[in-house]
Design a protein around this motif. Structure first.
Motif, short mmCIF file in Angstrom:
data_model
loop_
_atom_site.label_atom_id
_atom_site.label_comp_id
_atom_site.label_asym_id
_atom_site.label_seq_id
_atom_site.Cartn_x
_atom_site.Cartn_y
_atom_site.Cartn_z
N GLY A 189 0.79 -1.22 0.00
CA GLY A 189 0.00 0.00 0.00
C GLY A 189 0.83 1.27 0.00
O GLY A 189 0.35 2.33 -0.41
N VAL A 190 2.07 1.18 0.48
CA VAL A 190 2.93 2.37 0.54
C VAL A 190 4.18 2.20 -0.32
O VAL A 190 5.12 2.98 -0.21
N ARG A 191 4.18 1.17 -1.17
CA ARG A 191 5.42 0.88 -1.90
C ARG A 191 5.81 2.01 -2.84
O ARG A 191 7.00 2.37 -2.93
N ALA A 192 4.85 2.60 -3.52
CA ALA A 192 5.19 3.70 -4.42
C ALA A 192 5.75 4.89 -3.64
O ALA A 192 6.77 5.48 -4.02
N ALA A 193 5.10 5.24 -2.54
CA ALA A 193 5.59 6.35 -1.71
C ALA A 193 6.93 5.99 -1.06
O ALA A 193 7.84 6.82 -0.98
N GLY A 194 7.06 4.75 -0.59
CA GLY A 194 8.29 4.33 0.06
C GLY A 194 9.48 4.34 -0.88
O GLY A 194 10.56 4.82 -0.52
N THR A 195 9.29 3.82 -2.10
CA THR A 195 10.40 3.83 -3.06
C THR A 195 10.70 5.25 -3.51
O THR A 195 11.85 5.58 -3.84
N SER A 196 9.69 6.13 -3.54
CA SER A 196 9.95 7.54 -3.83
C SER A 196 10.79 8.17 -2.74
O SER A 196 11.75 8.90 -3.01
N ALA A 197 10.42 7.91 -1.48
CA ALA A 197 11.20 8.44 -0.36
C ALA A 197 12.62 7.89 -0.40
O ALA A 197 13.59 8.63 -0.14
N GLN A 198 12.75 6.63 -0.75
CA GLN A 198 14.07 6.01 -0.82
C GLN A 198 14.91 6.64 -1.93
O GLN A 198 16.08 6.99 -1.73
N ALA A 199 14.32 6.80 -3.12
CA ALA A 199 15.05 7.40 -4.23
C ALA A 199 15.44 8.84 -3.92
O ALA A 199 16.56 9.28 -4.21
N ALA A 200 14.51 9.60 -3.32
CA ALA A 200 14.82 10.98 -2.96
C ALA A 200 15.94 11.05 -1.93
O ALA A 200 16.78 11.96 -1.97
N THR A 201 15.96 10.08 -1.01
CA THR A 201 17.04 10.04 -0.02
C THR A 201 18.38 9.76 -0.68
O THR A 201 19.40 10.38 -0.35
N VAL A 202 18.39 8.81 -1.62
CA VAL A 202 19.62 8.52 -2.35
C VAL A 202 20.14 9.77 -3.05
O VAL A 202 21.30 10.17 -2.89
N TRP A 203 19.25 10.40 -3.80
CA TRP A 203 19.71 11.52 -4.62
C TRP A 203 19.95 12.78 -3.79
O TRP A 203 20.83 13.58 -4.11
N GLY A 204 19.19 12.96 -2.73
CA GLY A 204 19.45 14.08 -1.84
C GLY A 204 20.81 13.94 -1.16
O GLY A 204 21.58 14.90 -1.06
N SER A 205 21.12 12.73 -0.72
CA SER A 205 22.43 12.47 -0.11
C SER A 205 23.55 12.62 -1.13
O SER A 205 24.62 13.16 -0.82
N ASN A 206 23.29 12.14 -2.34
CA ASN A 206 24.27 12.28 -3.42
C ASN A 206 24.50 13.75 -3.74
O ASN A 206 25.64 14.19 -3.95
N LEU A 207 23.41 14.53 -3.78
CA LEU A 207 23.53 15.97 -4.04
C LEU A 207 24.36 16.64 -2.95
O LEU A 207 25.23 17.47 -3.23
N LEU A 208 24.09 16.29 -1.69
CA LEU A 208 24.85 16.85 -0.58
C LEU A 208 26.33 16.50 -0.71
O LEU A 208 27.20 17.38 -0.55
N LEU A 209 26.62 15.26 -1.04
CA LEU A 209 28.00 14.81 -1.15
C LEU A 209 28.71 15.48 -2.33
O LEU A 209 29.79 16.05 -2.18
N THR A 210 28.09 15.42 -3.51
CA THR A 210 28.72 15.94 -4.71
C THR A 210 28.84 17.46 -4.67
O THR A 210 29.82 18.03 -5.15
N GLY A 211 27.83 18.10 -4.09
CA GLY A 211 27.84 19.56 -4.03
C GLY A 211 28.81 20.13 -3.02
O GLY A 211 29.05 21.34 -3.00
#
Length: 467
Positions: free
Chosen positions: A373-395
């Motif tokens: 029931g929350v898989r779409a939202a959960g994977t969105s949160a997960q992907a955003a966490t990956v890319w947000g962390s990547n943005l923080l690191l790379t930036g």
């Protein structure tokens, strides 16, 4: 497992190749872009990190689209955005428009990282789910290696614009191929299209498989989610879902904070800064990309036997020690020609331990840890966490190196690898061999802990026939 199921996984994994190529190509192209536009180190960070801003937005927003229109149609749209973004970036007349085009390209990268692992996981048999989803990570490695080879072999031969434009070709292939693949049976059941779900499942299961039992298990999970009103972003706040959110998003954050993407994006720039020649720096980058591909391929072969949690715990200490040794070399000024083999050796060892461990399970964990029931939202949160962390690191990577020196920065990243070990040890249960419905049941019964999962069999006989 059928050959067609492998075909589905490999086709969808083209999105992983695009992720790897479009993020990795900046490593070699940035040297030419910086020379052409005389970029400061801050502007280099902007150009490199722009794609990650788009990826964060794409990962965050795609779950609702995937839930509304289906996994397959979402991936088709993503392929179109990949094509548009690569074309626009290759034609950008100045650094600001290049960065903007890379934001668009990032939207597709973030969206693909949210939707493709979930799509494959929802089609795959439980016993082979790990290796099929990890095919996405292997494709990322293949994309990074391809980008590194292009950057090394064609640096000074082809314009950086052509290097970036090449990414539009596999995007067009993915766009066309997805029309021939089935929709996720779980999405179809959730939208009351059970007959279509059965036909889709029949395409990826061997003859004689008990399709009715599998569909019934999915329908029961859908019914429980509906009764509990555990759906969408609001469902992620439910207390019984929270352990999955912590484990999933925490693992996602550490896949980036450990510094692996910094190595992929900035190795040539870093090595030039400590005295390497341009050709040697680019060649070292090819070696790093090759190790990434080989080790994720090895991870694909063993993840369903060794296990997600165990694989990470075995490799993270080696990654931390490799970076600590590299930081020591830089801090002591050991960067002369005689020290080059040791520097390269530390870089390569770090990639062996990271790419073969935590990076293997990053996207896999998000695809299998969240209730339906929350898989779409959960994977969105997960992907955003990956890319947000990547943005923080790379930036911040070049600024961190500028402030602390290369040695100090490597020691910071070594510490983050040690923290990742402690996080996995404390919060990530072993999901090897379990059906998605078993994982959801463990969450509901408050058994989603490393201790509870260790006390149960690693795989059950029925797990081989149910997804």
């Amino acid at each position: 497992m059928t050959g067609f199921m492998w075909l589905v996984a490999v086709t969808a994994a083209i999105g992983g190749f695009l992720y790897g190529y479009d993020t990795g190509i900046i490593s070699g192209a940035l040297l030419s872009i910086s020379a052409e536009y005389q970029l400061s180190h801050a502007m280099q960070e902007v150009v490199a990190a722009a794609i990650l801003l788009g990826a964060t937005i794409g990962g965050l927003c795609t779950g609702a689209v995937s839930e509304r229109f289906g996994r397959r149609r979402t991936i088709i749209a993503i392929a179109a955005v990949f094509t548009l973004g690569a074309t626009a970036a290759s034609l950008a007349p100045d650094p600001k428009l290049l960065a903007l085009a890379r934001v668009v390209l990032g939207l597709a990268i973030g969206a693909s990282s949210q939707s493709i692992p979930a799509y494959v996981a929802e089609l795959a048999p439980a016993a082979q789910r790990g290796r099929l989803v990890v095919a996405f990570s292997v494709a990322i490695g293949l994309g990074i290696l391809s980008a590194s080879l292009v950057g090394y072999g064609l640096h000074g031969v082809l314009s950086w614009r052509i290097m970036i434009a090449v990414g539009a070709v596999p995007a067009a292939v993915l766009f066309c191929a997805m029309f021939a693949l089935p929709e996720s049976p779980r999405w179809l059941v959730a939208h009351e299209r059970r007959d279509e779900a059965r036909r889709a499942l029949a395409r990826v299961r061997p003859e004689g498989a008990d399709l009715d039992a599998e569909i019934a298990a999915v329908a029961e999970a859908v019914s429980r989610s509906a009764e509990a009103r555990t759906r969408g972003w609001r469902g992620l706040t439910r207390s019984w879902v929270r352990p999955a959110l912590i484990a999933g998003c925490g693992t996602a954050a550490f896949t980036q904070l450990v510094g692996i993407e910094m190595m992929i994006y900035y190795t040539p720039t870093l090595l030039k800064g400590v005295g390497f020649g341009e050709s040697g720096a680019l060649l070292t980058n090819v070696g790093i990309a090759a190790i990434y591909l080989v080790m994720t391929g090895l991870g694909l072969a063993i993840v369903d036997r060794v296990g997600r949690r165990r694989l990470s715990l075995l490799t993270l200490p080696g990654a931390a020690l490799s970076l600590a040794a590299l930081g020591g070399l830089f801090a002591l000024g050991r960067t002369g020609p005689d020290d080059a083999p040791f520097i390269i050796g530390c870089l390569f060892l770090f990639m062996v331990f990271q790419a073969g461990g935590l990076q293997v399970i990053g996207w896999l964990t998000g695809a299998e840890i969240y209730p339906l029931g929350v898989r779409a939202a959960g994977t969105s949160a997960q992907a955003a966490t990956v890319w947000g962390s990547n943005l923080l690191l790379t930036g911040t990577a070049l600024s961190l190196i500028h402030a602390l020196g290369a040695g100090g920065a490597m020691l910071v990243y070594a510490g983050l690898n040690a923290l990742a070990f402690l996080f996995v040890l404390s919060f990530l249960p072993e999901l090897k061999g379990r059906t998605l419905e078993e994982v959801e049941a463990a969450l509901r019964e408050k058994r989603f802990t490393p201790r509870h999962f260790a006390a149960e069999p690693a795989a059950r006989p029925e797990a081989a026939t149910a997804t």
